[in-house]
Scaffold this active site. Structure first.
Site, short mmCIF file in Angstrom:
data_model
loop_
_atom_site.label_atom_id
_atom_site.label_comp_id
_atom_site.label_asym_id
_atom_site.label_seq_id
_atom_site.Cartn_x
_atom_site.Cartn_y
_atom_site.Cartn_z
N LEU A 9 0.85 -1.19 0.00
CA LEU A 9 0.00 0.00 0.00
C LEU A 9 0.89 1.26 0.00
O LEU A 9 0.73 2.15 -0.82
CB LEU A 9 -0.91 -0.01 1.24
CG LEU A 9 -1.80 1.22 1.46
CD1 LEU A 9 -2.82 1.38 0.34
CD2 LEU A 9 -2.55 1.11 2.80
N SER A 24 1.21 7.63 5.79
CA SER A 24 0.00 7.77 6.62
C SER A 24 -1.18 8.15 5.74
O SER A 24 -2.31 7.71 5.97
CB SER A 24 0.23 8.87 7.67
OG SER A 24 1.30 8.52 8.51
N ARG A 26 22.62 -10.58 38.27
CA ARG A 26 23.64 -9.53 38.33
C ARG A 26 23.82 -9.04 39.77
O ARG A 26 22.86 -8.63 40.42
CB ARG A 26 23.20 -8.36 37.43
CG ARG A 26 24.09 -7.14 37.52
CD ARG A 26 25.44 -7.39 36.91
NE ARG A 26 26.24 -6.16 36.86
CZ ARG A 26 27.52 -6.15 36.57
NH1 ARG A 26 28.15 -7.28 36.29
NH2 ARG A 26 28.17 -5.01 36.53
N ILE A 59 17.89 -1.90 32.91
CA ILE A 59 18.15 -2.91 33.96
C ILE A 59 19.46 -3.66 33.66
O ILE A 59 20.18 -4.05 34.57
CB ILE A 59 16.94 -3.87 34.10
CG1 ILE A 59 15.77 -3.10 34.74
CG2 ILE A 59 17.29 -5.12 34.90
CD1 ILE A 59 14.45 -3.85 34.76
N GLY A 76 22.02 -2.24 32.44
CA GLY A 76 23.14 -1.30 32.52
C GLY A 76 23.92 -1.30 31.21
O GLY A 76 23.34 -1.40 30.12
N GLU A 123 1.84 -0.38 9.79
CA GLU A 123 0.37 -0.51 9.73
C GLU A 123 -0.32 0.67 10.43
O GLU A 123 -1.36 0.51 11.07
CB GLU A 123 -0.09 -1.86 10.28
CG GLU A 123 0.51 -2.98 9.43
CD GLU A 123 -0.21 -4.31 9.55
OE1 GLU A 123 -1.40 -4.31 9.83
OE2 GLU A 123 0.46 -5.33 9.35
N SER A 140 1.48 5.50 15.68
CA SER A 140 0.69 5.74 16.90
C SER A 140 -0.22 6.95 16.72
O SER A 140 -1.36 6.97 17.20
CB SER A 140 1.62 5.96 18.10
OG SER A 140 2.25 4.75 18.44
#
Ligand SMILES: Cc1cc2nc3c(=O)[nH]c(=O)nc-3n(C[C@H](O)[C@H](O)[C@H](O)COP(=O)(O)OP(=O)(O)OC[C@H]3O[C@@H](n4cnc5c(N)ncnc54)[C@H](O)[C@@H]3O)c2cc1C
Length: 382
Positions: A125, A132, A268, A338, A340, A364, A367
């Site tokens: 498409l 958009s 960790r 998390i 690091g 698709e 947002s």
């Protein structure tokens, strides 16, 4: 209300998970680095019924519904978003467009081999000047001696380089704007049809994203899909289902990123303790899991509605896609945090989820476009 999965659905989840962990996980980084499209996986996906999940057995499919489709995409994407995207574009865009709007002859000719996974499909498409605003399509199709000639170029077509069958939208009457765009089915090898530039991407690198070019591409009259001038309008319905699969893709990647982060946090050690013992890390994990569960409810609600068949689910699929993709980006971001410094290093999976998942807020419909769709529905504008 019953939120539980049936035994068959649980079995499907286990099977796809085992498949993804044994056949995909060992190759994920190699495929990503090389931007390798794993054609070798397609027959195996087909054997599991995953190339035709939502199509009846009579048309070569697995005869399952959107709930099962979401389970399958979620489990593939938990291990590799690229494979999930390949399967999603093939099922819910290309094959579903032919299944929903093709005549019986077209369904026999195209849906059967596509749903069996003997052929790979793509759906075009988007164009360089029509993203958009896909109604601004410039590719044209004009009548030529018992058929059509297509001219133009599509961009960002998933599976574009490898597909045997392409569904593409082209203007057949520019006076009629969105009711002047028709859908055509084009087979690989059709004169004047060729894949163009293969994109080099930030993420989803084992999924193929290519240009598709039509240069006096001749297709017979029988390759017009659905009524003349209704291809764009039909595409919007195709996207209602497609967006559920992108939401499932986001959900699977969010789940994968979360599991990687939780496991890392348990192992960790800093300051003499596992970092999972620090409340700052615990709160991140708690928020991540809560957001994923909320997204999961929206995604399975949209899938459940899609399986009802007699109702439109535009609003719910857009909400699921919007929320799941935004949550997945946030979860992947926290997963890197998390980890690091190791979150920035390719020896750990977090950086790949972080790169891959961004596609879900774009493909698709971005947002922003999902918010427009939802707002139109709630304000009653069609
Ligand atoms: C990896 C990948 C795979 C893809 N696969 C396919 C495929 O298989 N088939 C296919 O047809 N397409 C495919 N696409 C295309 C995808 O659907 C488009 O990229 C997407 O719809 C956005 O279009 P665009 O890139 O032209 O961005 P644009 O439309 O130019 O948007 C740019 C920015 O402007 C914002 N914007 C635009 N209009 C508005 C508005 N009215 N209000 C508010 N904000 C607005 C957008 O949200 C975005 O932030 C794929 C894209 C990618 C990256």
């Amino acid at each position: 209300m019953d939120f539980s999965f049936t035994d068959e659905q649980k079995h499907l989840r286990r099977s796809v998970r085992e498949f993804a962990e044994s056949e995909i996980a060992p190759h994920v980084m190699e495929w990503d680095e090389a931007a390798h499209f794993p054609s070798e996986l397609i027959p195996k996906l087909a054997e599991m019924g995953l190339m035709g999940v939502i199509f009846p057995e009579g048309y070569g499919g697995a005869g399952l519904g959107y709930i099962e489709y979401v389970i399958a995409i979620e489990e593939l994407a938990r291990v590799d978003g690229s494979v999930g995207l390949t399967v999603a574009a093939h099922n819910s865009l290309c094959t579903n467009h032919v299944y929903k709007f093709g005549n019986e002859e077209q369904k026999r000719k195209y849906v059967v081999p596509l749903a069996q996974g003997k052929k790979l499909g793509c759906w075009s498409l988007t164009e360089p000047e029509a993203g958009s605003d896909a109604g601004g399509t410039r590719t044209v199709a004009v009548r030529r001696s018992g058929g059509w000639a297509l001219n133009g170029a599509k961009t960002f077509t998933t599976n574009g380089h490898y597909a045997d069958v392409c569904v593409a939208m082209a203007v057949t009457d520019k006076e009629k704007s969105s009711h002047g765009i028709s859908a055509f089915v084009i087979e690989r090898g059709a004169p004047g049809f060729r894949p163009g530039k293969k994109e080099n991407k930030l993420g989803m690198r084992a999924s193929d994203t290519s240009e598709v070019v039509f240069n006096e591409c001749r297709v017979p009259e029988g390759n017009l899909l659905g009524a003349e001038g209704e291809g764009f309008i039909n595409s919007l319905q195709v996207l209602d289902g497609g967006r559920i699969s992108i939401a499932a893709l986001a959900l699977g990647m969010a789940q994968g990123a979360f599991e990687a982060a939780a496991s890392y946090a348990r192992n960790r050690k800093q300051f003499g303790r596992a970092i999972a013992e620090f409340q700052a890390i615990q709160f991140k994990l708690a928020d991540m899991e809560t957001q994923i569960e909320a997204a999961r409810l929206l995604v399975y609600q949209a899938a459940w509605l899609a399986d009802r068949k007699d109702i439109r689910f535009t609003r719910e699929s857009s909400m699921a896609k919007l929320y799941a993709s935004e949550v997945a980006v946030s979860v992947a971001n926290e997963a890197v945090q998390i980890h690091g410094g190791y979150g920035f290093i390719k020896d750990y999976p977090a950086e790949k989820y972080y790169r891959d998942v961004k596609l879900c807020t774009i493909g698709e419909g971005t947002s922003e476009i999902q918010r427009l769709v939802i707002a139109r529905q709630l304000l009653g504008k069609k």
